[in-house]
Design an enzyme around this catalytic site. Structure first.
Site, PDB file in Angstrom:
ATOM      1  N   CYS A 121       6.998  -9.154  -4.792  1.00  0.00           N
ATOM      2  CA  CYS A 121       5.898  -9.898  -5.403  1.00  0.00           C
ATOM      3  C   CYS A 121       6.408 -11.247  -5.920  1.00  0.00           C
ATOM      4  O   CYS A 121       6.833 -12.084  -5.135  1.00  0.00           O
ATOM      5  CB  CYS A 121       5.221  -9.062  -6.489  1.00  0.00           C
ATOM      6  SG  CYS A 121       3.596  -9.699  -6.978  1.00  0.00           S
ATOM      7  N   HIS A 175       3.808  -4.602  -3.202  1.00  0.00           N
ATOM      8  CA  HIS A 175       4.652  -3.743  -4.036  1.00  0.00           C
ATOM      9  C   HIS A 175       4.998  -2.454  -3.288  1.00  0.00           C
ATOM     10  O   HIS A 175       4.188  -1.528  -3.264  1.00  0.00           O
ATOM     11  CB  HIS A 175       3.925  -3.384  -5.330  1.00  0.00           C
ATOM     12  CG  HIS A 175       3.808  -4.509  -6.301  1.00  0.00           C
ATOM     13  ND1 HIS A 175       4.751  -4.744  -7.273  1.00  0.00           N
ATOM     14  CD2 HIS A 175       2.862  -5.464  -6.450  1.00  0.00           C
ATOM     15  CE1 HIS A 175       4.397  -5.799  -7.982  1.00  0.00           C
ATOM     16  NE2 HIS A 175       3.251  -6.264  -7.502  1.00  0.00           N
ATOM     17  N   GLU A 226       6.936  -0.089  -4.214  1.00  0.00           N
ATOM     18  CA  GLU A 226       7.022   1.028  -5.161  1.00  0.00           C
ATOM     19  C   GLU A 226       5.657   1.568  -5.554  1.00  0.00           C
ATOM     20  O   GLU A 226       5.556   2.654  -6.143  1.00  0.00           O
ATOM     21  CB  GLU A 226       7.808   0.600  -6.411  1.00  0.00           C
ATOM     22  CG  GLU A 226       7.066  -0.243  -7.415  1.00  0.00           C
ATOM     23  CD  GLU A 226       6.941  -1.716  -7.054  1.00  0.00           C
ATOM     24  OE1 GLU A 226       6.485  -2.491  -7.907  1.00  0.00           O
ATOM     25  OE2 GLU A 226       7.280  -2.102  -5.912  1.00  0.00           O
TER      26      GLU A 226
END
Length: 212
Positions: free
Chosen positions: A82, A193, A195
């Site tokens: 990001c 993202h 994750e």
């Protein structure tokens, strides 16, 4: 022995979910703002949410700008996420024009006016696909291209690399195609993202670990 991976903590964003994702994939992960620990790592992750200027300021006050640049110069495995991916480029055009890390030449600009009344920021799930002629085999995107899963995005500004060879992934939002992954050798930057992107995101993290 597992490679030593450091997540750089420069005061921008919550990095605990990222640490948990790397731990879940079996990685030995350290969260640090110490330059010596970061330089001694086998690989680093540069996360971040927020404005470009705040990100660069966070690195500067911790004496980390030259550290991250050195990692880039040495082509040590690194993944920006990001804001972290945006900081890898030369300059950001958010609330002014600010110098970035310059690991790859390019700029970060706001989304243009979008079709279909799509809102800015883009918040939610979207696909990433390879540019024509770009192969993902043996990279962090190995095996991803078979089914083009969705990844989770939250951003108002986009990556605009100067060099075509640094454009490693594309996404379309509101009728506008933009660069969602940058790459230079062992260095990657993901606008989304991993994750927060479920199984496909964990696969990217696992592939990054395997490239070290």
């Amino acid at each position: 022995m597992n490679p030593k991976i450091t997540i750089i903590d420069y005061g921008i964003g919550n990095i605990q979910s990222l640490k948990r994702a790397f731990n879940f994939m079996g990685a030995d992960v350290l969260v640090s703002e110490d330059p010596n620990e970061i330089l001694a790592s086998d690989a680093v992750v540069l996360p971040g949410v927020g404005s470009f200027e705040a990100g660069m300021r966070g690195l500067k006050v911790r004496g980390l700008i030259d550290v991250v640049k050195e990692i880039g110069f040495k082509n040590k495995p690194m993944m920006g996420i990001c804001l972290g991916a945006q900081l890898m480029l030369s300059e950001g055009h958010e609330f002014g024009i600010f110098n970035g890390l310059g690991i790859m030449p390019g700029k970060v600009v706001r989304f243009p006016e979008l079709k279909d009344k799509e809102k800015i920021p883009q918040i939610g799930w979207n696909k990433v696909y390879a540019p024509k002629g770009v192969l993902w085999k043996d990279t962090i995107l190995d095996s991803i291209s078979n089914n083009l899963p969705d990844f989770y995005f939250v951003h108002s500004y986009i990556l605009v690399p100067d060099k075509k060879e640094n454009i490693f992934g594309l996404t379309t939002y509101g009728g506008h195609e933009f660069c969602s992954i940058i790459r230079s050798g062992n260095i990657y930057g993901c606008q989304f993202h991993p994750e927060k992107s479920g199984k496909a995101g964990l696969e990217i993290i696992n592939n990054f670990i395997k490239t070290i």
